[in-house]
Write a protein that holds these residues in place. Structure first.
Motif, mmCIF file in Angstrom:
data_model
loop_
_atom_site.group_PDB
_atom_site.id
_atom_site.type_symbol
_atom_site.label_atom_id
_atom_site.label_comp_id
_atom_site.label_asym_id
_atom_site.label_seq_id
_atom_site.Cartn_x
_atom_site.Cartn_y
_atom_site.Cartn_z
ATOM 1 N N GLU A 114 0.721 -1.259 -0.052
ATOM 2 C CA GLU A 114 0.113 0.059 -0.115
ATOM 3 C C GLU A 114 0.830 1.164 0.107
ATOM 4 O O GLU A 114 0.507 2.060 -0.463
ATOM 5 C CB GLU A 114 -0.955 0.072 1.118
ATOM 6 N N LYS A 115 2.047 1.017 0.573
ATOM 7 C CA LYS A 115 2.849 2.553 0.551
ATOM 8 C C LYS A 115 3.250 2.728 -0.812
ATOM 9 O O LYS A 115 3.179 3.940 -1.307
ATOM 10 C CB LYS A 115 4.157 2.317 1.398
ATOM 11 N N ASP A 118 -0.032 4.539 -2.141
ATOM 12 C CA ASP A 118 -0.579 5.882 -1.303
ATOM 13 C C ASP A 118 -0.027 7.167 -2.198
ATOM 14 O O ASP A 118 1.343 7.304 -2.225
ATOM 15 C CB ASP A 118 -0.105 5.892 -0.066
ATOM 16 N N LYS A 130 -4.176 5.313 -0.903
ATOM 17 C CA LYS A 130 -4.015 3.893 -0.579
ATOM 18 C C LYS A 130 -5.280 3.423 -0.280
ATOM 19 O O LYS A 130 -5.725 2.074 -0.721
ATOM 20 C CB LYS A 130 -3.065 3.551 0.411
ATOM 21 N N ASN A 134 -7.042 0.561 -2.846
ATOM 22 C CA ASN A 134 -7.588 -0.620 -2.383
ATOM 23 C C ASN A 134 -9.127 -0.832 -2.797
ATOM 24 O O ASN A 134 -9.569 -1.833 -3.153
ATOM 25 C CB ASN A 134 -7.448 -0.803 -0.766
#
Length: 150
Positions: A114-115, A118, A130, A134
């Motif tokens: 996710e980083k 983001d 993020k 998702n």
């Protein structure tokens, strides 16, 4: 909404994909299962492959204003909703190839995490958080796996 960036959620989605067969019937919609897998792969092609032309500035503004919230929110998609032209799959696809491509994309997304996403620029909507990435990834997969009872 479940978090596709978590290993357990990615594993669960892959398990659902693995329940599909070339003859899995759709509960709604026009696509067969192979076309649906190819359709789901488009989301990842837009991120990883550069296969699709980017929308011009006007279309990007229109998409940000009218489509973005539908795609990145937690509100589920309606059945038989309109599909963007680049996501329309009408030709026959090979089930095993599309299935493996989707699993590979899911594993790559999990590996990046996710980083990585983001604040990453999306193909059509500008920078997304993020959570928006998702929601876009998970909601779309959940919708279409449910379409085929998986």
């Amino acid at each position: 909404m479940k978090n596709i960036f978590l290993p357990a959620v990615t594993s669960e989605v892959i398990e659902r994909i693995n329940k599909l067969t070339p003859s899995s019937p759709q509960l709604w919609g026009k696509m067969n299962v192979s076309q649906m897998l190819a359709h789901c792969n488009v989301s990842y092609e837009l991120v990883y492959d550069g296969k699709h032309p980017k929308p011009n500035i006007f279309m990007k503004l229109v998409m940000k204003a009218f489509v973005k919230n539908i795609v990145v929110s937690e509100k589920p998609y309606k059945r038989n909703s309109q599909t963007a032209p680049s996501f329309v799959i009408t030709d026959e696809k090979q089930f095993a190839i599309e299935k493996q491509r989707l699993i590979d994309y899911l594993n790559k997304t999990l590996e990046l995490g996710e980083k990585h996403f983001d604040g990453k620029e999306s193909h059509s909507f500008g920078k997304l958080t993020k959570t928006e990435w998702n929601n876009m990834f998970y909601k779309h997969l959940d919708h279409h796996l449910s379409q085929f009872g998986a």
